[in-house]
Design a protein around this motif. Structure first.
Motif, PDB file in Angstrom:
ATOM      1  N   ASN A   1       0.791  -1.243   0.000  1.00  0.00           N
ATOM      2  CA  ASN A   1       0.000   0.000   0.000  1.00  0.00           C
ATOM      3  C   ASN A   1       0.820   1.289   0.000  1.00  0.00           C
ATOM      4  N   ARG A   2       2.102   1.169  -0.188  1.00  0.00           N
ATOM      5  CA  ARG A   2       2.950   2.367  -0.257  1.00  0.00           C
ATOM      6  C   ARG A   2       4.058   2.127  -1.279  1.00  0.00           C
ATOM      7  N   ALA A   3       4.499   3.209  -1.928  1.00  0.00           N
ATOM      8  CA  ALA A   3       5.564   3.033  -2.920  1.00  0.00           C
ATOM      9  C   ALA A   3       6.549   4.197  -2.896  1.00  0.00           C
ATOM     10  N   VAL A   4       7.816   3.853  -2.895  1.00  0.00           N
ATOM     11  CA  VAL A   4       8.894   4.830  -3.076  1.00  0.00           C
ATOM     12  C   VAL A   4       9.708   4.361  -4.279  1.00  0.00           C
ATOM     13  N   LEU A   5       9.914   5.258  -5.231  1.00  0.00           N
ATOM     14  CA  LEU A   5      10.582   4.889  -6.479  1.00  0.00           C
ATOM     15  C   LEU A   5      11.991   5.478  -6.488  1.00  0.00           C
ATOM     16  N   VAL A   6      12.976   4.623  -6.752  1.00  0.00           N
ATOM     17  CA  VAL A   6      14.373   5.069  -6.709  1.00  0.00           C
ATOM     18  C   VAL A   6      15.034   4.804  -8.062  1.00  0.00           C
ATOM     19  N   GLU A   7      15.702   5.806  -8.595  1.00  0.00           N
ATOM     20  CA  GLU A   7      16.439   5.587  -9.848  1.00  0.00           C
ATOM     21  C   GLU A   7      17.571   6.606  -9.979  1.00  0.00           C
ATOM     22  N   GLU A   8      18.551   6.231 -10.808  1.00  0.00           N
ATOM     23  CA  GLU A   8      19.662   7.144 -11.018  1.00  0.00           C
ATOM     24  C   GLU A   8      19.369   8.138 -12.138  1.00  0.00           C
ATOM     25  N   ASN A   9      18.229   7.971 -12.809  1.00  0.00           N
ATOM     26  CA  ASN A   9      17.807   8.999 -13.771  1.00  0.00           C
ATOM     27  C   ASN A   9      17.482  10.282 -13.034  1.00  0.00           C
ATOM     28  N   ARG A  10      17.431  11.365 -13.809  1.00  0.00           N
ATOM     29  CA  ARG A  10      16.904  12.591 -13.246  1.00  0.00           C
ATOM     30  C   ARG A  10      15.378  12.492 -13.175  1.00  0.00           C
ATOM     31  N   PRO A  11      14.786  13.337 -12.349  1.00  0.00           N
ATOM     32  CA  PRO A  11      13.348  13.161 -12.116  1.00  0.00           C
ATOM     33  C   PRO A  11      12.469  13.452 -13.335  1.00  0.00           C
ATOM     34  N   PHE A  12      12.781  14.498 -14.097  1.00  0.00           N
ATOM     35  CA  PHE A  12      11.872  14.909 -15.165  1.00  0.00           C
ATOM     36  C   PHE A  12      11.898  13.901 -16.308  1.00  0.00           C
ATOM     37  N   CYS A  13      10.748  13.296 -16.598  1.00  0.00           N
ATOM     38  CA  CYS A  13      10.644  12.282 -17.655  1.00  0.00           C
ATOM     39  C   CYS A  13      11.543  11.075 -17.385  1.00  0.00           C
ATOM     40  N   GLY A  14      11.870  10.828 -16.131  1.00  0.00           N
ATOM     41  CA  GLY A  14      12.618   9.628 -15.793  1.00  0.00           C
ATOM     42  C   GLY A  14      11.726   8.399 -15.884  1.00  0.00           C
ATOM     43  N   VAL A  15      12.329   7.215 -15.783  1.00  0.00           N
ATOM     44  CA  VAL A  15      11.565   5.962 -15.824  1.00  0.00           C
ATOM     45  C   VAL A  15      10.482   5.982 -14.755  1.00  0.00           C
ATOM     46  N   ASP A  16      10.811   6.515 -13.583  1.00  0.00           N
ATOM     47  CA  ASP A  16       9.861   6.460 -12.472  1.00  0.00           C
ATOM     48  C   ASP A  16       8.640   7.354 -12.671  1.00  0.00           C
ATOM     49  N   ALA A  17       8.732   8.307 -13.577  1.00  0.00           N
ATOM     50  CA  ALA A  17       7.534   9.085 -13.900  1.00  0.00           C
ATOM     51  C   ALA A  17       6.470   8.154 -14.491  1.00  0.00           C
TER      52      ALA A  17
END
Lengths: 324, 335
Positions: A255-271
């Motif tokens: 029921n909770r999610a934190v997304l971590v990536e080495e991409n930058r935030p804007f238009c990153g995979v986690d978006a």
């Protein structure tokens, strides 16, 4: 099970596929006589000779385009980019030609090419050498992209990538080459598009891939030891195709999610991942989705500061605590 | 020899017919016509054996017809129809026929040349006696990828044949304004790579066949690359959208080429002079070509457009072959 390095795991995958299929050829800068800039191909020239292990001049657009053309005729080139950061000088070939030839020919031509090399920051080489372009690649229909985080995954995914009839781009990490892990002696492959739960948990899902997996694992350990929070670490392994089912299943559990990536935030995979979670598991979320990305600027050189720019376990812990 | 004439006429009539279709508003985007350059594609295609390949840029209709693609599938592709050679997914610049060793049809100037070197690499890798002809316009020769490809072909002794179809203008910029090169010509840049080169007068189909024949022999027997520069001329604009086609060159220049250097006309006069064909026989061939183009236009007109569902077909091999798919997870992200 023997423990081998990430580097060795990739080398073993290349060697096994070279032996399995006479059309597999490894091409790249310094891959043969020099034994590889990061020693991934060390010893392969000696074992398989210059027809299968080919040193290319510094001409990424030329030799990658050449690989694409050869793959149209049925050769299966595995092209090494010394860094994925060098992909940009070959962008027309990597993006335009590799992704479009099948489409524009109405499905008459396949491009079974693999392009592999490291894509990571954290080595104090500055902005031009620290790119992580998996989000850019994943934006292109026709291309596939995987980011293995462990020796086991690196070998299994590499073998699948080489056997795939579509272009598959493999993003490795110079910081992972020396890490070790258990890899079975018997042959195995890992299908592309299958995420892996690196740590089971019940309280929050940490979604990660590539170099950020170890960050997430460290954070999960701190969360358990210091806060008694049981985090589930979900390693995407493959960005496109994407294992949405695994993401949704995990989030529905925690029921909770934190997304971590080495991409930058804007238009990153986690978006994209955040969109998917809110679209398919909105009613299961007990808190807003949180993200940890690289600080939104070109990669800083300063060795003292670069670690601060990249995702850190402390950031992940902080984000998790903010939604508990 | 009659066959060469027929092929050149077919290309010209196809292009003329396609221009009319374009003017009727039935073709989208660009249309780069090959009128004036027909001798090159026809001569080169006539020399292709089982392992000789061809790849070119966006002015590619002539090459497509010359290697044996049908007017129907080509015209239908121009109209964006499902019966087109690329199912309406490629358009004017992107015709393909791998079964005829024809690998496109590429839209980015010079971007196809590394692919052509890759075809040559594949031929050599498979120990075949063959070659890859990689065509480009004179506007492509200053692209970095072309030079990288030159170097690779020479360095690795690949059976590549680089063919510069020099029509004098890269879009609206004349050769003088775009290229610094040895006084002998554009192909002479080959010297810098230790490659063989030759400059050919494109108004003579036989001269082209001779020069290309030597390059193919070099590729087959020595596995060595060649740069050929073939002088030619296009009467139409860079594309039909090039409304300035008559502004960057004089009417006199265009008329001179049409009258004195047109490869089709030069060849026609040769055939008449040598009494190989009569005017009547030529008229018959001309009529047949016009009729074939007319039928193609009608075929294209009557064909169906591709379905909206087909937009996501032919993207991934795996998605089109679900029973053989080995990967899992989502490939498309449309909702």
């Amino acid at each position: 099970m023997p423990e081998i390095s990430y580097r060795q795991a990739i080398k073993d995958a290349l060697a096994e596929e070279i032996e399995r299929d006479e059309n597999v050829v490894v091409i790249g800068e310094e891959v043969a006589q020099y034994n590889g800039a990061y020693k991934v191909t060390e010893g392969l020239l000696e074992r398989y000779g210059p027809k299968r292990i080919v040193d290319a001049p510094i001409s990424e657009a030329g030799f990658i385009g050449m690989g694409i053309g050869a793959s149209m005729l049925g050769v299966r080139p595995v092209m090494e980019l010394m860094f994925w950061s060098f992909a940009y000088v070959a962008w027309d070939q990597i993006i335009n030609n590799a992704s479009s030839v099948r489409y524009m020919s109405g499905g008459l031509i396949n491009v079974p090419i693999v392009i592999r090399g490291p894509a990571n920051g954290g080595t104090n080489v500055g902005a031009t050498h620290s790119h992580t372009p998996e989000n850019l690649i994943a934006n292109m229909p026709g291309l596939k992209v995987v980011c293995p985080a462990t020796p086991y995954d690196a070998k299994g995914l590499m073998k699948s990538a080489i056997r795939d009839n579509d272009p598959v781009y493999v993003m490795e990490s110079t910081l992972l080459y020396g890490t070790t892990g258990e890899v079975p002696e018997e042959e195995y492959v890992i299908p592309l598009g299958k995420a892996d739960i690196k740590r089971e948990g019940t309280d929050v899902t940490i979604v990660c891939h590539g170099p950020s997996v170890s960050v997430a694992m460290t954070a999960a350990q701190i969360l358990k030891e210091e806060h008694d929070i049981d985090a589930e670490v979900l390693d995407l392994r493959s960005i496109r195709p994407l294992d949405e089912e695994a993401i949704i299943t995990s989030v529905k559990k925690t029921n909770r999610a934190v997304l971590v990536e080495e991409n930058r935030p804007f238009c990153g995979v986690d978006a994209q991942i955040a969109y998917t979670i809110q679209n398919k598991a909105f009613d299961y979320l007990d808190a807003p989705i949180q993200r940890v990305s690289t600080i939104d600027a070109p990669a800083i050189y300063s060795p003292a500061v670069e670690p601060e720019q990249l995702p850190k376990a402390a950031n992940v812990v902080e984000k998790v605590l903010s939604i508990m | 020899m009659v066959g060469f004439y027929r092929e050149m006429v077919r290309i010209r009539r196809f292009e003329e017919r396609s221009l009319r279709v374009y003017q009727q508003g039935k073709i989208g985007g660009f249309l780069h016509l090959y009128i004036g350059q027909e001798s090159i594609a026809v001569a080169c295609a006539s020399l292709m054996g089982d392992h000789d390949h061809m790849i070119t840029a966006y002015r590619n209709h002539g090459h497509a017809l010359a290697v044996g693609m049908s007017m129907n599938e080509c015209m239908a592709e121009l109209l964006g129809k499902a019966t087109g050679c690329s199912k309406g997914k490629g358009g004017s610049m992107h015709f393909f026929a791998p079964d005829k060793n024809y690998w496109g049809g590429h839209g980015i100037v010079g971007g196809q040349i590394p692919l052509g070197v890759g075809l040559a690499y594949g031929v050599k890798y498979k120990d075949q006696k063959g070659s890859a002809m990689a065509f480009m316009g004179d506007g492509a020769i200053n692209q970095g990828a072309v030079h990288e490809a030159y170097n690779l072909a020479a360095l690795w002794d690949l059976p590549a044949i680089f063919i510069i179809e020099n029509n004098g203008y890269s879009m609206g910029t004349s050769q003088e304004r775009s290229s610094s090169h040895p006084k002998e010509g554009l192909a002479a840049r080959a010297e810098g790579y230790g490659m063989a080169w030759e400059i050919i007068n494109g108004e003579s189909l036989f001269a082209i066949r001779d020069g290309v024949g030597r390059a193919i022999k070099r590729a087959h027997e020595e596995s060595k690359p060649t740069i050929l520069e073939i002088h030619t001329y296009r009467y139409q604009g860079h594309s039909v959208a090039d409304a300035n086609a008559k502004k960057y060159r004089t009417k006199e220049e265009i008329d001179d080429y049409r009258k004195n250097h047109d490869p089709l006309n030069v060849y026609r006069l040769f055939l008449l002079d040598q009494k190989i064909m009569s005017e009547d026989e030529m008229k018959e061939i001309d009529g047949e070509a016009k009729q074939e183009a007319e039928v193609a236009a009608q075929f294209a007109d009557e064909s169906e457009f591709p379905t909206v569902e087909s937009i996501t077909e032919d993207v991934y091999w795996e998605a089109d072959n679900p029973d053989k798919r080995t990967s899992e997870g989502r490939l498309f992200f449309n909702d």
